[in-house]
Design an enzyme around this catalytic site. Structure first.
Site, mmCIF file in Angstrom:
data_model
loop_
_atom_site.group_PDB
_atom_site.id
_atom_site.type_symbol
_atom_site.label_atom_id
_atom_site.label_comp_id
_atom_site.label_asym_id
_atom_site.label_seq_id
_atom_site.Cartn_x
_atom_site.Cartn_y
_atom_site.Cartn_z
ATOM 1 N N SER A 166 0.854 -1.190 0.000
ATOM 2 C CA SER A 166 0.000 0.000 0.000
ATOM 3 C C SER A 166 0.888 1.237 0.000
ATOM 4 O O SER A 166 1.712 1.392 -0.903
ATOM 5 C CB SER A 166 -0.957 -0.032 1.200
ATOM 6 N N HIS A 192 -2.445 -1.071 -3.541
ATOM 7 C CA HIS A 192 -3.601 -0.189 -3.386
ATOM 8 C C HIS A 192 -3.401 1.039 -4.267
ATOM 9 O O HIS A 192 -2.520 1.854 -4.015
ATOM 10 C CB HIS A 192 -3.757 0.249 -1.928
ATOM 11 N N ASP A 288 -4.617 -4.813 5.892
ATOM 12 C CA ASP A 288 -4.920 -5.628 4.717
ATOM 13 C C ASP A 288 -3.754 -6.568 4.416
ATOM 14 O O ASP A 288 -2.604 -6.143 4.340
ATOM 15 C CB ASP A 288 -5.197 -4.728 3.505
#
Length: 343
Positions: A166, A192, A288
């Site tokens: 991310s 992401h 995540d």
């Protein structure tokens, strides 16, 4: 607890108003000011000392990239790039990441509402406020490490490498993938990133790496020597049919407020590849990927997390380590070597 001070830099008065109003709804965030161009922003940064800035990439008088270079050289602080969902916007955003921006978000528009934007922007600001900003020379170019090799293609054709990242992940992925040898097992990547940005990201990586890199399409085979990047706004799921691994690309609900989500990839990899997989979790905010990486480990996969020192944001790897999902905790520069050893 002190508030996170934010400066909004955008030539659009409407965007400045939207960002200020939306961010002001959160008690831990204070919009200390806004600026229509980099010249005004420069003065406000010096006087207001924000913790984070949001920066429009395309502005009059001085474009966002030029300003970002000056900012990183003289007054480095976390910057979140605000860009349009266009191929040009995607390429400019990646250039900004190279310069030192920590994250990016798409401008609200017809397919991307203010409500969608607000929650994501707040999470990015919170992560950015604790990010490690890397000061870079404007001439700095990434230099790949030693060229690695893997014993034979036949031995690796049934292996799958799944990687999730991310905040700070664009640079981390460039580091890892550019060090992977051309006979690497098939690689699946979730970063992401908004839609359209991933197309430019895959093209950029493809130009830098020994392996091929492309944005994944539904039913693409997972093959040695190729990395598939999950397209923005779609989950990527590993499937298997006989000896063939392939990916399914679909919408589905957001997971951890993300689509694509790392957990979706990791959990499907645990199910369909089991001990034939290697899972890698890189820099990023939130949790995540942690649960999915644990499932991979429980199915016999080797698992790797980027260490705190080399992370821009030590969030996702930290959560994975906390729940016991990680076999090896490794500095970013050594992750490719560790993957090869596990293969």
């Amino acid at each position: 607890m002190s508030k996170i001070k934010v400066l909004v830099v955008d030539d659009s008065a409407i965007v400045r108003k939207i960002f200020t109003e939306e961010l002001s709804k959160y008690p831990d965030i204070e919009v200390v000011g806004s600026a229509p161009d980099p010249f005004v922003a420069r003065d406000k940064i010096v006087h207001l000392k924000p913790d984070v800035i949001t920066l429009d990439i395309e502005m009059p008088r001085m474009d966002g990239l030029t300003f970002l270079k000056k900012l990183m050289r003289h007054y480095p602080l976390p910057a979140i790039i605000v860009s349009s969902l266009t191929p040009k916007g995607g390429k400019l955003t990646l250039e900004a990441m190279d310069i030192g921006a920590v994250d990016a978000i798409a401008k609200p528009g017809s397919s991307y509402s203010v409500g969608d934007m607000s929650g994501q922007l707040v999470e990015k600001i919170r992560a950015a406020s604790g990010a490690r900003v890397v000061r870079k020379s404007t001439q700095e170019m990434f230099q790949p490490g030693s060229r690695l090799s893997i014993r034979s293609l036949a031995e690796t054709s049934n292996k799958v490498i799944a990687i999730g990242a991310s905040t700070g992940g664009t640079e981390a992925l460039k580091n890892v993938l550019s060090r992977m040898p051309p006979d690497s097992p098939g690689i699946l990547v979730v970063q992401h990133m908004p839609a359209n940005f991933t197309t430019a990201f895959a093209e950029r990586l493809n130009s830098l790496c020994q392996i091929g890199v492309k944005e994944a399409a539904d039913n693409d085979s997972v093959t040695p020597g190729t990395a598939l990047i999950a397209p923005g706004n779609y989950h990527m799921i590993l499937r298997r049919s006989g000896a063939r691994y392939y990916v399914q690309i679909k919408m589905g609900p957001m997971v951890h407020h993300q689509r694509p989500a790392v957990d979706v990839l990791f959990k499907s990899t645990a199910k369909y590849a089991g001990a034939n997989a290697i899972g890698v979790i890189l820099t990023g905010m939130g949790a995540d990927g942690a649960a999915g990486l644990l499932e991979m480990k429980q199915m016999g996969a080797g698992t790797i997390a980027q260490n705190e020192k080399s992370c821009i944001v030590y969030g996702m790897p930290k959560e994975a380590v906390k729940i016991g999902a990680v076999d090896k905790i490794v500095h970013l520069d050594s992750i490719a070597d560790e993957i090869v050893r596990m293969v």
